[in-house]
Design a protein around this motif. Sequence first.
Motif, short mmCIF file in Angstrom:
data_model
loop_
_atom_site.label_atom_id
_atom_site.label_comp_id
_atom_site.label_asym_id
_atom_site.label_seq_id
_atom_site.Cartn_x
_atom_site.Cartn_y
_atom_site.Cartn_z
N ILE A 224 0.81 -1.46 0.13
CA ILE A 224 0.35 -0.42 0.16
C ILE A 224 0.93 1.27 0.31
CG2 ILE A 224 -1.90 0.85 0.99
CD1 ILE A 224 -0.88 -2.31 2.03
N VAL A 225 0.84 1.99 -1.02
CA VAL A 225 1.13 3.29 -1.31
C VAL A 225 0.59 4.43 -0.75
CG1 VAL A 225 2.48 4.76 -2.03
CG2 VAL A 225 2.93 2.56 -2.87
N LEU A 226 0.62 5.67 0.52
CA LEU A 226 -0.03 6.56 1.02
C LEU A 226 0.77 7.48 0.41
CD1 LEU A 226 -0.50 5.32 4.77
CD2 LEU A 226 -1.82 4.96 3.11
N ARG A 227 -0.56 8.51 0.86
CA ARG A 227 0.60 9.67 0.29
C ARG A 227 0.09 11.50 0.38
NH1 ARG A 227 0.97 6.65 -5.26
NH2 ARG A 227 3.33 6.61 -5.84
N THR A 228 0.64 12.33 0.66
CA THR A 228 -0.23 13.24 0.77
C THR A 228 -0.11 14.36 0.13
OG1 THR A 228 2.03 14.56 1.81
CG2 THR A 228 1.11 12.90 3.33
N PRO A 229 -0.80 15.09 -0.42
CA PRO A 229 -0.94 16.33 -0.95
C PRO A 229 0.11 17.03 -1.95
CG PRO A 229 -2.86 16.88 0.14
CD PRO A 229 -1.85 15.54 0.80
N ARG A 230 1.28 17.36 -0.12
CA ARG A 230 2.15 18.02 -0.49
C ARG A 230 3.61 16.82 -1.93
NH1 ARG A 230 2.67 20.63 5.12
NH2 ARG A 230 0.80 21.84 5.37
N GLY A 231 3.17 15.99 -1.08
CA GLY A 231 4.05 14.77 -1.83
C GLY A 231 5.21 13.68 -1.19
N ALA A 232 4.55 13.78 0.36
CA ALA A 232 5.11 12.70 1.51
C ALA A 232 4.95 11.40 1.37
CB ALA A 232 5.39 13.59 3.31
N SER A 233 5.47 10.29 0.80
CA SER A 233 4.60 9.24 1.03
C SER A 233 4.84 7.72 1.64
CB SER A 233 4.90 8.75 -0.21
OG SER A 233 6.35 8.94 -0.53
N ALA A 234 4.86 7.14 1.91
CA ALA A 234 4.62 5.83 2.79
C ALA A 234 4.22 4.63 2.11
CB ALA A 234 4.34 6.13 4.19
N ARG A 235 5.55 3.09 2.01
CA ARG A 235 4.74 2.24 1.66
C ARG A 235 5.20 0.47 2.78
NH1 ARG A 235 6.02 1.49 -3.93
NH2 ARG A 235 6.78 3.43 -5.27
N VAL A 236 3.49 -0.13 2.72
CA VAL A 236 3.54 -0.26 4.17
C VAL A 236 3.42 -1.39 2.86
CG1 VAL A 236 2.05 -1.63 5.78
CG2 VAL A 236 2.25 0.75 4.69
N SER A 237 4.08 -3.10 3.53
CA SER A 237 3.99 -4.51 2.56
C SER A 237 3.41 -4.85 3.20
CB SER A 237 5.06 -4.51 2.77
OG SER A 237 5.07 -6.19 2.05
N LEU A 238 2.22 -6.70 2.52
CA LEU A 238 1.48 -6.82 3.29
C LEU A 238 1.99 -8.54 3.73
CD1 LEU A 238 -1.78 -7.48 1.67
CD2 LEU A 238 -1.59 -5.51 3.07
N HIS A 239 3.39 -8.26 3.58
CA HIS A 239 4.67 -9.14 4.01
C HIS A 239 4.88 -9.17 6.06
CE1 HIS A 239 9.18 -11.23 4.02
NE2 HIS A 239 7.91 -11.59 5.22
N GLY A 240 4.19 -9.14 6.54
CA GLY A 240 4.58 -8.67 7.81
C GLY A 240 4.57 -6.90 8.54
#
Length: 317
Positions: A26-42
């Motif tokens: 899953i990729v999370l993003r903010t309007p200003r361009g920050a992001s985070a990635r979360v794997s379903l593995h763990g």
Amino acid sequence: MGHSAAVWDYRAATEITKDWNGIDQIVLRTPRGASARVSLHGAQVTSWRNEQGEELLFTSSKAIFKAPKAIRGGIPVCFPQFGNCGSLEQHGFARNRMWTIDDNPPPLHANDSSGKSFIDLLLKSSEEDIKCWPHSFEFRLRVALSTDGDLSLISRVRNINGKPFSFSFAHHTYLLVSDISEIRIEGLETLDYLDNLFQKERFTEQGDAITFESEVDRVYLGSPNIIAVLDHERKRTFVIRKEGLPDVAVWNPWEKKSKAMVDFGDEEYKQMLCVDGAVIEKPVSLKPGEEWTGRLQLSVVPSSFCSDRLGLDRSGL
């Protein structure tokens, strides 16, 4: 969850895609361009980037992104134990299991979702887990990115067992740093710590800040809820805020240990530091039906921002 193409939900700025092993992330993003990635593995956060696109978490160039091996880097979830004892695998099994997306999580506090891009993940005890840890549980994890790019992880563990159980826990946070010899941690001075390099012997921190010139593997006990990790060279400070996580594990393997780890580059210890919000010394005990909640929030501020003011700025979670 068979997504052949990326699926966008513009309301939540959440994208479900696949990594190169075909595992959903899953990729999370903010309007200003920050992001985070979360794997379903763990349920592992594998990336956290600021608005300039700079990576803030360390992942080894030799990390193995394939079960049953945990990913060396990001933010692994250590549950139901931190460390290595008994029949359980090191740091528990949660970081090596496939989690699911929780489409209908029980409600959280309104502050935990307002103005945030987030995903809710769920792990339930499997038959395999119950063989080595005979307890039924539900572990819910919300990973959220606020509009200003702060990363928060809210963990909830519920006992759905017929009897009490206890566990230790850590968000094993690998921070990406410029040079470990230039890093200092503020907020842990004067605390007692257990030193894993000396059979968990108890010492008291003597320095006015923690700095690094050799291997460190410690658990600081009863720590304040705000810790600062100052990166002198990059002129930025990681601010760690936490609730329900009284202990802080601090780890850097240094040169000799780095060379001994197959999934870690020989020189990579210079660019990483683990500072974990954790419950280690006094494990959490849950009676049937009880739930525990732990919160971790990571933010980055310019180092010109005086550490004395940390408690005054956006205090609390």
